[in-house]
Design an enzyme around this catalytic site. Sequence first.
Site: not given
Ligand SMILES: [Zn+2]
Length: 227
Positions: A82, A101, A103, A122, A164, A217
């Site tokens: 990726e 990233h 899963h 919120y 994905h 914040y």
């Molecule tokens: Zn992936």
Amino acid sequence: MVSERSATNAQDQKLRSTMAEAARRLVVLGLNRGATGNIGVRQGDSFLVTPSGVAAEDLLPHAMVEMDYSGAILGPGKPSSEWRFHRDILAARPEVGAVVHTHACYATSLACLQLEIPAFHYMMAVAGGDTIRCTPYAIFGSQELSDLALQALVDRKACLLGNHGMIAVGVDLGDALAVAIEVESLCEQYWAALQLGQPKLLSGAQMQAVLEKFKGYGRAATRTDSP
Ligand SMILES: [Zn+2]
């Protein structure tokens, strides 16, 4: 006096160690399993990305792969499949220092329905707006997936990838990790709320007020002691 080169090496080592720690933390927190998921971090004119197919527990700092923005591999090893979306996000978003990233179970479950998450809570503002978008499906590692992710991330710090997983970004790795944790938590809450009925959504004005308040914040909004 520390030379410029050794200072750079020290920073490089620290970044690599931080990436290995973050990868393990994602597993401990249940946001990743096995060798899925990956991390990219900006480093000056290049970036570091986790290697392909290495489980978090086996990930050593020196295994992180350095790449440039043309996609050339500068360091030894094979980068995560990726690497394109890590490169493209870091190239297109100068304020972003790190990309995570995963899963993660709930985010991925909703991504399998290609659901856009509405303003049901919120804390959605942590992701930068009043929705978390989901991309259509595109095969992993493709330029198409990277292009879709970049679109879904416009004015946002997170998105779902159809069928994905999810992407979270931040000013640095700590921030991106905190966004990923919050997004998974929101996805779990949205899933649970959907079991009971249709969640009442916050209005655009209500979410705008939260986004304004979060500006004050700063990063605290994504910390565990957040409001
Ligand atoms: Zn992936």
